[in-house]
Design a protein around this motif. Structure first.
Motif, PDB file in Angstrom:
ATOM      1  N   GLY A   1       5.839  11.596  -4.046  1.00 24.89           N
ATOM      2  CA  GLY A   1       6.413  10.390  -3.490  1.00 24.89           C
ATOM      3  C   GLY A   1       5.409   9.637  -2.643  1.00 24.89           C
ATOM      4  N   PHE A   2       5.868   8.537  -2.058  1.00 30.10           N
ATOM      5  CA  PHE A   2       4.990   7.745  -1.213  1.00 30.10           C
ATOM      6  C   PHE A   2       5.829   6.919  -0.246  1.00 30.10           C
ATOM      7  CE2 PHE A   2       6.013   5.113  -4.871  1.00 30.10           C
ATOM      8  CZ  PHE A   2       6.267   3.859  -4.329  1.00 30.10           C
ATOM      9  N   SER A   3       5.191   6.518   0.842  1.00 32.53           N
ATOM     10  CA  SER A   3       5.777   5.568   1.778  1.00 32.53           C
ATOM     11  C   SER A   3       4.921   4.318   1.781  1.00 32.53           C
ATOM     12  CB  SER A   3       5.863   6.170   3.180  1.00 32.53           C
ATOM     13  OG  SER A   3       6.725   7.295   3.198  1.00 32.53           O
ATOM     14  N   SER A   4       5.503   3.224   2.275  1.00 33.57           N
ATOM     15  CA  SER A   4       4.810   1.949   2.272  1.00 33.57           C
ATOM     16  C   SER A   4       5.194   1.170   3.516  1.00 33.57           C
ATOM     17  CB  SER A   4       5.171   1.162   1.006  1.00 33.57           C
ATOM     18  OG  SER A   4       4.453  -0.041   0.929  1.00 33.57           O
ATOM     19  N   LEU A   5       4.254   0.398   4.071  1.00 36.26           N
ATOM     20  CA  LEU A   5       4.542  -0.433   5.235  1.00 36.26           C
ATOM     21  C   LEU A   5       5.114  -1.764   4.774  1.00 36.26           C
ATOM     22  CD1 LEU A   5       1.366   0.139   7.458  1.00 36.26           C
ATOM     23  CD2 LEU A   5       3.557   1.347   7.518  1.00 36.26           C
ATOM     24  N   CYS A   6       6.179  -2.195   5.452  1.00 37.75           N
ATOM     25  CA  CYS A   6       6.897  -3.393   5.016  1.00 37.75           C
ATOM     26  C   CYS A   6       6.798  -4.498   6.054  1.00 37.75           C
ATOM     27  CB  CYS A   6       8.363  -3.052   4.747  1.00 37.75           C
ATOM     28  SG  CYS A   6       8.547  -1.723   3.510  1.00 37.75           S
ATOM     29  N   ALA A   7       7.027  -5.732   5.589  1.00 36.90           N
ATOM     30  CA  ALA A   7       6.814  -6.910   6.419  1.00 36.90           C
ATOM     31  C   ALA A   7       7.773  -6.997   7.600  1.00 36.90           C
ATOM     32  CB  ALA A   7       6.947  -8.167   5.561  1.00 36.90           C
TER      33      ALA A   7
ATOM     34  N   THR B   1      10.282   4.613   1.902  1.00 35.57           N
ATOM     35  CA  THR B   1       9.847   5.851   1.264  1.00 35.57           C
ATOM     36  C   THR B   1      10.515   5.992  -0.103  1.00 35.57           C
ATOM     37  OG1 THR B   1       9.491   6.972   3.377  1.00 35.57           O
ATOM     38  CG2 THR B   1       9.794   8.366   1.441  1.00 35.57           C
ATOM     39  N   VAL B   2       9.712   6.288  -1.123  1.00 38.60           N
ATOM     40  CA  VAL B   2      10.198   6.492  -2.484  1.00 38.60           C
ATOM     41  C   VAL B   2       9.831   7.903  -2.919  1.00 38.60           C
ATOM     42  CG1 VAL B   2      10.064   5.737  -4.888  1.00 38.60           C
ATOM     43  CG2 VAL B   2       9.907   4.043  -3.038  1.00 38.60           C
ATOM     44  N   LEU B   3      10.821   8.684  -3.321  1.00 35.38           N
ATOM     45  CA  LEU B   3      10.580  10.002  -3.891  1.00 35.38           C
ATOM     46  C   LEU B   3      10.703   9.904  -5.405  1.00 35.38           C
ATOM     47  CD1 LEU B   3      12.547  12.321  -1.416  1.00 35.38           C
ATOM     48  CD2 LEU B   3      10.132  11.639  -1.359  1.00 35.38           C
TER      49      LEU B   3
ATOM     50  N   GLY C   1       6.737  16.069   4.559  1.00 35.69           N
ATOM     51  CA  GLY C   1       8.113  16.248   4.099  1.00 35.69           C
ATOM     52  C   GLY C   1       8.586  15.091   3.252  1.00 35.69           C
ATOM     53  N   ASP C   2       9.871  15.115   2.899  1.00 39.97           N
ATOM     54  CA  ASP C   2      10.434  14.083   2.037  1.00 39.97           C
ATOM     55  C   ASP C   2      10.613  12.755   2.752  1.00 39.97           C
ATOM     56  OD1 ASP C   2      10.465  15.775  -0.085  1.00 39.97           O
ATOM     57  OD2 ASP C   2      12.615  16.229   0.001  1.00 39.97           O
ATOM     58  N   LYS C   3      10.556  12.768   4.076  1.00 40.21           N
ATOM     59  CA  LYS C   3      10.609  11.534   4.854  1.00 40.21           C
ATOM     60  C   LYS C   3       9.531  11.588   5.937  1.00 40.21           C
ATOM     61  CE  LYS C   3      15.515  10.384   4.223  1.00 40.21           C
ATOM     62  NZ  LYS C   3      16.800  10.072   4.898  1.00 40.21           N
ATOM     63  N   PRO C   4       8.937  10.446   6.282  1.00 38.83           N
ATOM     64  CA  PRO C   4       7.935  10.448   7.363  1.00 38.83           C
ATOM     65  C   PRO C   4       8.568  10.891   8.681  1.00 38.83           C
ATOM     66  CG  PRO C   4       7.897   8.381   6.131  1.00 38.83           C
ATOM     67  CD  PRO C   4       9.121   9.115   5.683  1.00 38.83           C
ATOM     68  N   ARG C   5       7.852  11.747   9.401  1.00 38.00           N
ATOM     69  CA  ARG C   5       8.333  12.199  10.709  1.00 38.00           C
ATOM     70  C   ARG C   5       7.483  11.556  11.785  1.00 38.00           C
ATOM     71  NH1 ARG C   5       7.355  16.873  14.017  1.00 38.00           N
ATOM     72  NH2 ARG C   5       5.868  17.662  12.470  1.00 38.00           N
ATOM     73  N   ASP C   6       8.119  10.760  12.628  1.00 30.07           N
ATOM     74  CA  ASP C   6       7.425  10.017  13.684  1.00 30.07           C
ATOM     75  C   ASP C   6       6.993  10.981  14.782  1.00 30.07           C
ATOM     76  OD1 ASP C   6       6.481   8.231  15.565  1.00 30.07           O
ATOM     77  OD2 ASP C   6       8.238   6.918  15.482  1.00 30.07           O
ATOM     78  N   LEU C   7       5.698  11.057  15.036  1.00 33.37           N
ATOM     79  CA  LEU C   7       5.162  11.960  16.053  1.00 33.37           C
ATOM     80  C   LEU C   7       4.910  11.265  17.375  1.00 33.37           C
ATOM     81  CD1 LEU C   7       2.529  13.866  13.849  1.00 33.37           C
ATOM     82  CD2 LEU C   7       4.910  14.488  14.319  1.00 33.37           C
ATOM     83  N   GLY C   8       5.217   9.963  17.436  1.00 38.32           N
ATOM     84  CA  GLY C   8       4.935   9.222  18.658  1.00 38.32           C
ATOM     85  C   GLY C   8       3.446   8.913  18.777  1.00 38.32           C
ATOM     86  N   GLY C   9       3.046   8.495  19.944  1.00 37.34           N
ATOM     87  CA  GLY C   9       1.643   8.152  20.128  1.00 37.34           C
ATOM     88  C   GLY C   9       1.331   7.807  21.564  1.00 37.34           C
ATOM     89  N   PHE C  10       0.243   7.095  21.758  1.00 40.99           N
ATOM     90  CA  PHE C  10      -0.176   6.720  23.105  1.00 40.99           C
ATOM     91  C   PHE C  10      -1.149   5.559  23.014  1.00 40.99           C
ATOM     92  CE2 PHE C  10      -3.213   9.743  21.500  1.00 40.99           C
ATOM     93  CZ  PHE C  10      -4.441   9.343  21.995  1.00 40.99           C
ATOM     94  N   ALA C  11      -1.385   4.914  24.139  1.00 44.04           N
ATOM     95  CA  ALA C  11      -2.303   3.785  24.208  1.00 44.04           C
ATOM     96  C   ALA C  11      -3.687   4.263  24.636  1.00 44.04           C
ATOM     97  CB  ALA C  11      -1.778   2.735  25.185  1.00 44.04           C
TER      98      ALA C  11
ATOM     99  N   LEU D   1       0.836  -1.214   0.000  1.00 42.27           N
ATOM    100  CA  LEU D   1       0.000   0.000   0.000  1.00 42.27           C
ATOM    101  C   LEU D   1       0.867   1.260   0.000  1.00 42.27           C
ATOM    102  CD1 LEU D   1      -2.893  -1.100   2.369  1.00 42.27           C
ATOM    103  CD2 LEU D   1      -2.592  -1.531  -0.069  1.00 42.27           C
ATOM    104  N   MET D   2       0.184   2.418  -0.135  1.00 43.86           N
ATOM    105  CA  MET D   2       0.922   3.680  -0.311  1.00 43.86           C
ATOM    106  C   MET D   2       0.321   4.779   0.558  1.00 43.86           C
ATOM    107  SD  MET D   2       0.251   1.990  -3.373  1.00 43.86           S
ATOM    108  CE  MET D   2      -1.055   3.017  -3.995  1.00 43.86           C
ATOM    109  N   TYR D   3       1.234   5.612   1.071  1.00 41.47           N
ATOM    110  CA  TYR D   3       0.867   6.792   1.860  1.00 41.47           C
ATOM    111  C   TYR D   3       1.621   7.969   1.253  1.00 41.47           C
ATOM    112  CZ  TYR D   3      -0.315   2.748   4.606  1.00 41.47           C
ATOM    113  OH  TYR D   3      -0.820   1.513   4.984  1.00 41.47           O
ATOM    114  N   PRO D   4       0.916   8.866   0.526  1.00 44.07           N
ATOM    115  CA  PRO D   4       1.594   9.960  -0.181  1.00 44.07           C
ATOM    116  C   PRO D   4       2.545  10.722   0.736  1.00 44.07           C
ATOM    117  CG  PRO D   4      -0.714   9.869  -0.800  1.00 44.07           C
ATOM    118  CD  PRO D   4      -0.545   8.899   0.325  1.00 44.07           C
ATOM    119  N   THR D   5       3.752  10.965   0.235  1.00 46.48           N
ATOM    120  CA  THR D   5       4.815  11.566   1.035  1.00 46.48           C
ATOM    121  C   THR D   5       5.470  12.686   0.244  1.00 46.48           C
ATOM    122  OG1 THR D   5       5.230   9.429   2.094  1.00 46.48           O
ATOM    123  CG2 THR D   5       6.951  11.098   2.295  1.00 46.48           C
TER     124      THR D   5
END
Length: 393
Positions: A201-207, A213-215, A266-276, A193-197
């Motif tokens: 470009g786009f990012s994709s979740l890997c196994a 991320t591909v630009l 941006g050109d790379k995904p920026r991790d914002l963290g999270g919570f439960a 799958l793809m997440y526009p970046t």
């Protein structure tokens, strides 16, 4: 006059009188003849849909060749379904947010279920819901599975489309929507799958739990490819693959109820963290469940469909509550009890959003997203609603 003749005369008189009475009543009910209706008679929709319009993908499990998307105005329980576009054979829908077109990824066979396979992007007019063109996808490799929204995505300001392929080798086809042509394919082994970046470009979740991320350059070819450290705990608490989007920020939900944000502007995904959302790590209890389990509103709140009987393997079961998360405060702000067991949810755009709950029956329950109040049900909107896309989102 004989007795028999008298009876016959009386019967005829009664029949004439009854006919006259029926005719008089008919003239009162329909004093003027109905106007002649032109054939064909085709209504049109606005080129820009109101915020209350939702595309509901009816996967139509009993006739997969005849999938479709219903365009539904969820603001009213009556005259809600405004039209349909077909989405054949494990298809995908992607409407423009600002333009006048709807795109569907479809697959056809000349003998209905056999013969040479043809994959296409069909282009539909929003106003007439009539097909206005198509782009043939090469190779017969468009990914076919129960629909996921991130199997087709825009990039480059909605001028290009990304199409996920699965053979089972995975790749992405880049399509120039303005020129109506294929720009090329990009292999991405082990990723889905793809997440526009960025701008293009786009990012994709890997196994392996990483995010690739591909630009793209101006010709639609891969300019750079990168991957970071593993962020998705595949073995213990994997993510649902359709995130809730707040602008260019994607909020992924894990099977055990954790939220994790990534800024894709941006050109790379920026991790914002999270919570439960769910404290602890219990084997049973509240967990996200359903098919499209997360959405967002204009204020940036995240809505997550929750199953009180969650357990390992329950992630597709649907849910009976929607939890509303405040990502700034990292807390669950409120909980909305669903009137019926729900399969998927979507929240419409605008300051007064609707929370739309797709039921296994094909009907849609509609709530006031701000208050959580139940408003009405759109009965039998579809057969098998799976994903929903609110107009303008």
């Amino acid at each position: 006059m004989s007795r028999r003749a008298g009876i016959l005369a009386a019967t005829l008189l009664l029949a004439v009188s009854s006919a006259a009475t029926i005719s008089a009543h008919a003239q009162q009910a329909f004093p003027q003849p109905l106007p002649e209706e032109p054939i064909p008679s085709v209504a049109t929709l606005p080129e820009r849909y109101p915020d209350s319009y939702v595309y509901v993908h009816d996967f139509h499990f009993k006739a997969l060749l005849d999938g479709r998307a219903a365009i539904v105005d969820v603001s009213s329980p009556s005259s809600s379904v405004k039209g349909h576009v077909s989405i054949a054979q494990f298809g995908t829908i992607l409407p423009t947010t600002t333009g006048s077109e709807i795109y569907t990824g479809e697959t056809f066979y000349p003998r209905l279920t056999r013969g040479e396979r043809t994959d296409v992007i069909t282009i539909w007019d929003k106003a007439t819901l009539a097909p206005k063109g198509e782009i043939v996808l090469p190779g017969g490799k468009r990914g076919q599975f129960v629909t996921l929204r991130n199997a087709m995505q825009f990039t480059n300001g909605e001028k290009w489309m990304l199409v996920f392929n699965f053979t089972p080798g995975s790749s992405v086809t880049v399509v120039d929507l303005e020129a109506r042509k294929i720009l090329g394919d990009i292999d991405m082994p082990g990723c889905s799958l793809m997440y526009p970046t960025g701008a293009r470009g786009f990012s994709s979740l890997c196994a392996d739990g990483t995010m690739m991320t591909v630009l793209l350059d101006e010709a639609g070819k891969a300019k750079s490819t990168s991957a970071g450290k593993a962020v998705n705990d595949i073995d213990n608490d994997p993510w649902f693959m359709t995130p809730a989007m707040v602008g260019r920020t994607a909020w992924f939900v894990s099977f055990k109820g954790k939220l994790r944000g990534f800024d894709f502007s941006g050109d790379k995904p920026r991790d914002l963290g999270g919570f439960a959302m769910v404290p602890g790590d219990a084997e049973k209890g509240y967990r996200p469940g359903g098919w499209q389990i997360a959405s967002s509103d204009a204020a940036g709140r995240i809505y997550v469909l929750m199953d009180p009987n969650g357990a390992p393997g329950s992630h597709k079961n649907g849910g009976t509550e929607v939890w509303v998360a405040d990502t700034a405060k990292k807390t669950v702000a409120r909980k909305i009890a669903m009137k019926n067991h729900t399969l998927s949810i979507e929240v419409t755009a605008g300051a007064k959003p609707y929370l739309v709950a797709a039921l296994p029956s094909g009907s849609l329950d509609v709530y006031d997203a701000n208050s959580g109040d139940f408003l009405h049900t759109v009965v039998d909107a579809t057969n098998d609603p799976m994903t929903m896309t609110a107009s303008g989102k």
